[in-house]
Design an enzyme around this catalytic site. Structure first.
Site, PDB file in Angstrom:
ATOM      1  N   ARG A  93     -18.981 -20.507 -79.911  1.00 25.27           N
ATOM      2  CA  ARG A  93     -20.507 -20.944 -79.970  1.00 25.27           C
ATOM      3  C   ARG A  93     -20.932 -20.819 -78.641  1.00 25.27           C
ATOM      4  O   ARG A  93     -20.286 -21.330 -77.642  1.00 25.27           O
ATOM      5  CB  ARG A  93     -20.672 -22.482 -80.449  1.00 25.27           C
ATOM      6  CG  ARG A  93     -20.110 -22.271 -82.216  1.00 25.27           C
ATOM      7  CD  ARG A  93     -20.304 -23.816 -82.560  1.00 25.27           C
ATOM      8  NE  ARG A  93     -20.193 -23.735 -84.004  1.00 25.27           N
ATOM      9  CZ  ARG A  93     -18.897 -24.102 -84.612  1.00 25.27           C
ATOM     10  NH1 ARG A  93     -17.927 -24.203 -84.013  1.00 25.27           N
ATOM     11  NH2 ARG A  93     -19.085 -24.125 -85.935  1.00 25.27           N
ATOM     12  N   GLY A 102     -33.020 -19.690 -80.555  1.00 33.02           N
ATOM     13  CA  GLY A 102     -33.117 -18.245 -80.160  1.00 33.02           C
ATOM     14  C   GLY A 102     -31.779 -17.726 -79.622  1.00 33.02           C
ATOM     15  O   GLY A 102     -31.610 -16.505 -79.299  1.00 33.02           O
ATOM     16  N   ARG A 337     -25.617 -33.751 -81.628  1.00 30.42           N
ATOM     17  CA  ARG A 337     -26.711 -33.490 -80.727  1.00 30.42           C
ATOM     18  C   ARG A 337     -27.914 -34.251 -81.377  1.00 30.42           C
ATOM     19  O   ARG A 337     -28.116 -34.327 -82.501  1.00 30.42           O
ATOM     20  CB  ARG A 337     -27.214 -32.088 -80.427  1.00 30.42           C
ATOM     21  CG  ARG A 337     -27.565 -31.451 -81.747  1.00 30.42           C
ATOM     22  CD  ARG A 337     -27.798 -29.975 -81.829  1.00 30.42           C
ATOM     23  NE  ARG A 337     -28.326 -29.224 -82.936  1.00 30.42           N
ATOM     24  CZ  ARG A 337     -28.298 -28.063 -83.209  1.00 30.42           C
ATOM     25  NH1 ARG A 337     -28.316 -27.314 -82.105  1.00 30.42           N
ATOM     26  NH2 ARG A 337     -28.848 -27.664 -84.319  1.00 30.42           N
ATOM     27  N   ARG A 562     -69.303 -27.586 -69.212  1.00 27.76           N
ATOM     28  CA  ARG A 562     -69.603 -26.340 -68.740  1.00 27.76           C
ATOM     29  C   ARG A 562     -70.945 -26.139 -69.192  1.00 27.76           C
ATOM     30  O   ARG A 562     -71.255 -25.816 -70.622  1.00 27.76           O
ATOM     31  CB  ARG A 562     -68.907 -25.343 -69.299  1.00 27.76           C
ATOM     32  CG  ARG A 562     -67.246 -25.450 -69.092  1.00 27.76           C
ATOM     33  CD  ARG A 562     -66.364 -24.307 -69.793  1.00 27.76           C
ATOM     34  NE  ARG A 562     -65.231 -24.556 -69.761  1.00 27.76           N
ATOM     35  CZ  ARG A 562     -64.118 -25.245 -70.473  1.00 27.76           C
ATOM     36  NH1 ARG A 562     -64.801 -25.999 -71.083  1.00 27.76           N
ATOM     37  NH2 ARG A 562     -63.033 -25.373 -70.175  1.00 27.76           N
ATOM     38  N   ARG A 618     -70.623 -29.456 -64.389  1.00 32.93           N
ATOM     39  CA  ARG A 618     -70.659 -28.342 -63.724  1.00 32.93           C
ATOM     40  C   ARG A 618     -72.092 -27.631 -63.957  1.00 32.93           C
ATOM     41  O   ARG A 618     -72.197 -27.230 -64.932  1.00 32.93           O
ATOM     42  CB  ARG A 618     -69.271 -27.618 -63.905  1.00 32.93           C
ATOM     43  CG  ARG A 618     -69.192 -26.321 -63.118  1.00 32.93           C
ATOM     44  CD  ARG A 618     -67.923 -25.567 -63.549  1.00 32.93           C
ATOM     45  NE  ARG A 618     -68.251 -24.824 -64.692  1.00 32.93           N
ATOM     46  CZ  ARG A 618     -67.367 -23.951 -65.179  1.00 32.93           C
ATOM     47  NH1 ARG A 618     -66.166 -23.734 -64.672  1.00 32.93           N
ATOM     48  NH2 ARG A 618     -67.647 -23.319 -66.159  1.00 32.93           N
ATOM     49  N   GLU A 746     -61.430 -23.942 -56.460  1.00 39.23           N
ATOM     50  CA  GLU A 746     -60.853 -22.941 -57.176  1.00 39.23           C
ATOM     51  C   GLU A 746     -60.780 -21.657 -56.378  1.00 39.23           C
ATOM     52  O   GLU A 746     -60.456 -20.695 -56.728  1.00 39.23           O
ATOM     53  CB  GLU A 746     -61.646 -22.535 -58.486  1.00 39.23           C
ATOM     54  CG  GLU A 746     -63.191 -22.565 -57.955  1.00 39.23           C
ATOM     55  CD  GLU A 746     -64.170 -22.838 -59.096  1.00 39.23           C
ATOM     56  OE1 GLU A 746     -63.727 -22.323 -60.429  1.00 39.23           O
ATOM     57  OE2 GLU A 746     -65.347 -23.181 -59.200  1.00 39.23           O
ATOM     58  N   SER A 765     -62.331 -31.273 -58.084  1.00 44.57           N
ATOM     59  CA  SER A 765     -61.874 -31.082 -59.409  1.00 44.57           C
ATOM     60  C   SER A 765     -61.327 -29.758 -59.022  1.00 44.57           C
ATOM     61  O   SER A 765     -61.932 -29.047 -58.848  1.00 44.57           O
ATOM     62  CB  SER A 765     -62.871 -31.157 -60.272  1.00 44.57           C
ATOM     63  OG  SER A 765     -62.340 -30.910 -61.576  1.00 44.57           O
ATOM     64  N   GLY A 767     -60.017 -26.400 -60.150  1.00 49.93           N
ATOM     65  CA  GLY A 767     -60.275 -25.490 -61.066  1.00 49.93           C
ATOM     66  C   GLY A 767     -59.189 -24.509 -61.236  1.00 49.93           C
ATOM     67  O   GLY A 767     -59.274 -23.484 -60.627  1.00 49.93           O
ATOM     68  N   THR A 768     -58.110 -24.850 -61.786  1.00 48.19           N
ATOM     69  CA  THR A 768     -56.656 -23.966 -61.331  1.00 48.19           C
ATOM     70  C   THR A 768     -56.755 -22.632 -62.165  1.00 48.19           C
ATOM     71  O   THR A 768     -55.874 -21.994 -61.857  1.00 48.19           O
ATOM     72  CB  THR A 768     -55.678 -24.973 -62.011  1.00 48.19           C
ATOM     73  OG1 THR A 768     -55.858 -25.431 -63.221  1.00 48.19           O
ATOM     74  CG2 THR A 768     -55.409 -26.007 -61.035  1.00 48.19           C
ATOM     75  N   ASP A 770     -59.327 -20.310 -61.914  1.00 42.40           N
ATOM     76  CA  ASP A 770     -59.769 -19.458 -61.047  1.00 42.40           C
ATOM     77  C   ASP A 770     -58.763 -19.715 -59.701  1.00 42.40           C
ATOM     78  O   ASP A 770     -58.625 -18.714 -58.807  1.00 42.40           O
ATOM     79  CB  ASP A 770     -61.341 -19.812 -60.648  1.00 42.40           C
ATOM     80  CG  ASP A 770     -62.083 -18.892 -61.435  1.00 42.40           C
ATOM     81  OD1 ASP A 770     -61.743 -17.859 -62.191  1.00 42.40           O
ATOM     82  OD2 ASP A 770     -63.565 -19.239 -61.420  1.00 42.40           O
ATOM     83  N   CYS A 832     -59.375 -29.738 -63.946  1.00 43.76           N
ATOM     84  CA  CYS A 832     -59.882 -29.526 -65.062  1.00 43.76           C
ATOM     85  C   CYS A 832     -59.637 -28.173 -65.643  1.00 43.76           C
ATOM     86  O   CYS A 832     -60.314 -27.551 -66.355  1.00 43.76           O
ATOM     87  CB  CYS A 832     -61.559 -29.514 -64.874  1.00 43.76           C
ATOM     88  SG  CYS A 832     -62.127 -28.339 -63.516  1.00 43.76           S
TER      89      CYS A 832
END
Length: 875
Positions: A93, A102, A337, A562, A618, A746, A765, A767-768, A770, A832
């Protein structure tokens, strides 16, 4: 002294999980606890890593260590590998440190060949058992190790049952099975061009290599990416003495949980089959019996198993998932387990274990997967719609929730139609690890075979996906792509279906769904999490309805509103377009004056929904061409509606065209060119805040965020208009209110010069979305076309747009945070981007000292729990 790559079970313990894998570490621990565990050994995860380093070869020293461990295990068992007198057989196993459904299937009865099978028949005086074990081994080895389609063997088995007029595998005689073995071996030779391997050591080493290879199969790669599991971990291999559940009616095999994995109820939950081997229970080949009925068959074994189950749960202080075999009336434990469970069960179990004094609140928080909460945050069936619907079948309620979608019959089709934007239900006779991507893509899963611990049930619970399994009232014909129900109704591919995973009911129609309700255990866990975490949790919301939903889920503010999303409403898009086609400042101001009252009302609604919680707004970010049509016929229609010449509008559209709009005239650049846009938006923000303060008494402190700043002078320029407008509005209204002006980080240059930008910005903030796009030079809209190649070739292990790249993007974030604080010690720092709801990214944000994360409303509870775990994991 050479490195140790192989450990006997009595040489390990639960603390060696990274080296022995979860399964190996727990087998070692159970051995130490004195439980009835068949002898065996574990080939370590480091051996797997070495296998890949050596060009997918098992090093000679590892082979020698395997042989040495095998010799000791043979001696303990009193049997010999390959012996024609008393043959030693093993199971093989996989076992990574994290549970991975999987991964490779189990191989049982390894060591059997044409000679040892005869010895096994003589020794047991049970030829049928011996030949049944051999035919199973040939099929499993051929499928798992040699990658021959198992369906080809299944067809031979079905044909053999039909020829002999029997319904079940166990009704085939020894002679029937001998004939079947001959047919299996002929199939093997036809497929591989060589005879089935007879040398047991060859079988074993090929099986070990197959486990190592399975670490790198496409299913495992996808699963690792979904669950943030590094490829460097590798998998261990567990080689264990065979015990047989198929030796007769006093033998059996089963799977059980110390608590109900679907509900969390404190009650032994499981299934078993007599005269069967392990894959029969998990694969759903026969419908098993409940664990309670074992008491009627063998009360002594049942009582022993209950004692073992209690001992294991008390030892591990968590709900256990156990596999066991009964051989000739004797109990053996094959695995334990921490059990997979639904999100609802996870909360119930965590709360109960705290109430029982078994664990602390902090331990309870750490044991819940934040992503699993997704399953509690989505729709259930609308009660009225459900009452009006008529079920066509009932199966086992394997994984709770509601699913509605178009039915498809293969994982590939389900995945393809999901990617095309459809909601899909996957219907299979039974699922297998190969179906993982299709299962992940589906709203729900329906199987006609299998029990509550079948592959479909276990994986669906882990995914948080609705599942109805073992639905005998539904005949699923995968080739014809139809489901025929006992009432004669036929559902075809693409037809609508609904599944109720809480009741097991199946509906041949689309049923309206209703939002989830959160209370009870959920509220308790959230309360504990909130008492621990230091990160604040905000939401990304663009409307009062979204804001109200986020508050319900525990949002402590809005980190991103936004404003451009408000511009697309049907009643205001004409004014926006008028502003875009304006030729003078005066024309633009007249158009903006039409938008102003709409924006003001939007902000008032959001302020009221959030009460006194902070709201970051924004300013307009996307390029202006996004508000205009591109096709000639649409341009002509719009020109007519606006009362302007077609050529005039077409020229405007052409002038706004950019080669790379995401790096073009957008963000703060719009307000640099058209400062009247910033003036209008500032007026709307401040007027709304003043009016809400006057109407409600709420102390509103708006946070105005200028997007896409890369140079401090850009921010200073736009900010000057914001401040002037705000001062003017407050003078007009005779009210002074506090407000803040900050920016999104960003652009990489903004991170590199954050000390300068902090002179003007009161908050950052990140802007991950961009920032990731610009750091990697990837278009987030197009990266999906090639990222799969990066995963397959091990350049990337995860999607950088889903999980923060801590090495590169993360370095920029930490640099910006540190530089910003050097200039402005009390600067407020948040995130954000979409990463704000990803647990691993939240942990990183905690470590670099951000004040808050902001995410979509439905991810707020996930973020609350992940933030608490980040605090606990980084103390």
């Amino acid at each position: 002294m050479s490195q140790k790559y192989v450990y006997l079970f009595n040489e390990g313990n639960a603390g060696m999980r990274n080296l022995l894998g979860g399964k190996g570490a727990n087998l070692a621990e159970m051995t130490t606890l004195g439980l009835p565990v068949p002898y065996g050994f574990t080939v370590t995860t480091e051996a797997c890593t070495r296998y890949y380093e050596d060009g997918r070869k098992i090093a000679d020293e590892i082979v020698e260590q395997i042989k040495a461990a095998l010799a000791i295990t043979e001696e303990k068992a009193g049997k010999k590998f390959g012996s024609t007198e008393n043959p030693f057989l093993v199971s093989v196993r996989s076992g990574a440190r994290a549970s991975m459904p999987g991964m490779m299937d189990t191989i049982l009865n390894l060591g059997l060949n044409d000679e040892t099978v005869e010895a096994l028949a003589r020794l047991t005086n049970n030829p049928r058992f011996a030949y049944d074990s051999y035919r199973r081994f040939i099929q499993m080895f051929s499928d798992v190790v040699m990658e021959i389609d198992k369906e080809k063997f299944s067809k031979l088995l079905e044909n053999k049952k039909q020829q002999n007029n029997v319904a079940l595998d166990k009704d085939l005689t020894a002679e029937n099975l001998k004939e079947l073995i001959t047919e299996y071996k002929a199939l093997y030779k036809a497929e591989k061009g060589e005879d089935f391997p007879q040398e047991p050591m060859t079988q074993l080493l090929e099986a070990v290599k197959a486990v190592f290879r399975s670490w790198d199969n496409p299913r495992a790669i996808v699963y690792r990416r979904m669950h943030d599991i590094p490829s460097s971990w590798g998998t261990a291999v567990n080689v264990q003495s065979m015990v047989f559940g198929n030796m007769g009616d006093d033998s059996g095999t089963g799977v059980a949980f110390t608590r109900n994995p679907a509900t969390g109820e404190k009650k032994l939950f499981g299934e078993f089959l007599m005269n069967a081997q392990g894959e029969d229970v998990v694969a759903g080949i026969r419908t098993p019996e409940t664990i309670e009925s074992l008491k009627q068959i063998n009360e002594s074994v049942y009582n022993q198993f209950v004692d073992v189950a209690n001992k294991l749960e008390n030892h591990y202080r968590d709900m256990q998932d156990m596999e066991f075999t009964i051989e000739r009336g004797k109990l053996f434990m094959l695995q334990t387990r921490n059990g997979k469970r639904t999100a609802a069960a996870a909360l119930q179990i965590a709360v109960d274990l705290v109430d029982e004094g078994m664990i602390s609140k902090e331990e309870a928080i750490k044991m819940i997967d934040p992503k699993s909460l997704d399953a509690l945050l989505h729709s259930q069936f609308d009660a009225a719609a459900l009452k009006a619907a008529t079920p066509v079948a009932t199966g086992l309620a394997a994984s709770p929730g509601a699913a509605c979608g178009k039915v498809y019959f293969s994982a590939e089709d389900a995945k393809a139609h999901h990617e095309a934007g459809e909601k899909v239900v996957l219907a299979r006779k039974e699922t297998s690890p190969e179906d993982i991507e299709g299962m992940t893509a589906s709203e729900g899963i329906l199987t006609s075979f299998g029990g509550m611990t079948s592959h479909a049930a276990v994986v669906a619970r882990q995914l948080g996906t609705c599942c109805v399994s073992g639905c005998k009232e539904a005949f699923i014909d995968e080739a014809a792509k139809t489901i025929t129900f006992v009432n004669g109704l036929v559902v075809k591919e693409g037809d609508w279906m609904s599944l109720d995973g809480t009741t097991g009911k199946v509906y041949a129609e689309a049923i309206k769904t209703a939002p989830a309700e959160l209370s009870g255990n959920f509220a308790t866990i959230m309360e504990w999490a909130d008492s621990i975490r230091t990160l604040k949790i905000r939401t990304n919301a663009d409307s009062p309805a979204q804001a109200a939903m986020a508050v319900k889920f525990g949002a402590e503010g809005i980190g991103l509103c936004r404003t451009e999303h408000m511009f697309f409403d049907e009643d205001r898009i004409p004014a926006v377009r008028e502003m875009i086609v304006s030729k003078t400042v005066e024309e633009r101001q007249r158009a903006l004056a039409k938008i102003l009252p709409m924006q003001r009302e939007d902000f008032k609604g959001i302020y009221k929904a959030m009460e006194e919680r902070p709201v970051t707004i924004r300013f307009l970010d996307p390029p202006l061409h996004e508000f205009l049509p591109t096709k000639d016929e649409d341009i002509a229609a719009l020109a007519k509606t606006m009362g302007i010449e077609y050529e005039t509008l077409r020229e405007t559209v052409a002038a706004l065209h950019e080669s790379n709009p995401m790096m073009g005239h957008r963000g703060c650049r719009l307000s640099v060119t058209y400062p009247e846009i910033a003036e209008m938006q500032t007026r709307a923000v401040i007027e709304a805040a003043i009016e809400v303060r006057q109407e409600t008494g709420f102390n509103i402190v708006p946070e105005i965020m200028i997007p896409l700043v890369g140079e401090v002078k850009e921010l200073a320029y736009v900010k000057s208009y914001v401040v002037a407008t705000a001062d003017k509005v407050m003078e007009e209204r005779g009210v002074v209110i506090p407000y803040m002006v900050g920016t999104m980080i960003e652009i990489p240059r903004a991170a590199l010069t954050a000390d300068e930008i902090a002179k003007e910005a009161e908050f950052f903030s990140f802007g991950t979305n961009d920032l990731t796009q610009m750091t990697f030079g990837f278009s987030r809209d197009d990266a999906g076309k090639f990222l799969n190649d990066y995963y397959a070739k091990k350049i990337f292990e995860s999607d950088p747009f889903a999980r923060i790249d801590q090495v590169g993007v993360g370095k920029l974030m930490k640099m910006a945070a540190d530089l910003g604080r050097q200039t402005r010690h009390n600067i407020k720092l948040g995130i954000c981007g979409e990463h704000g709801g990803d647990p691993s990214s939240i942990d990183f944000c905690h470590r670099i000292g951000l004040n808050y994360v902001s995410c979509s409303p439905f991810r707020v509870p996930i973020a609350r729990l992940a933030a608490a775990q980040a605090k606990l994991n980084n103390n």
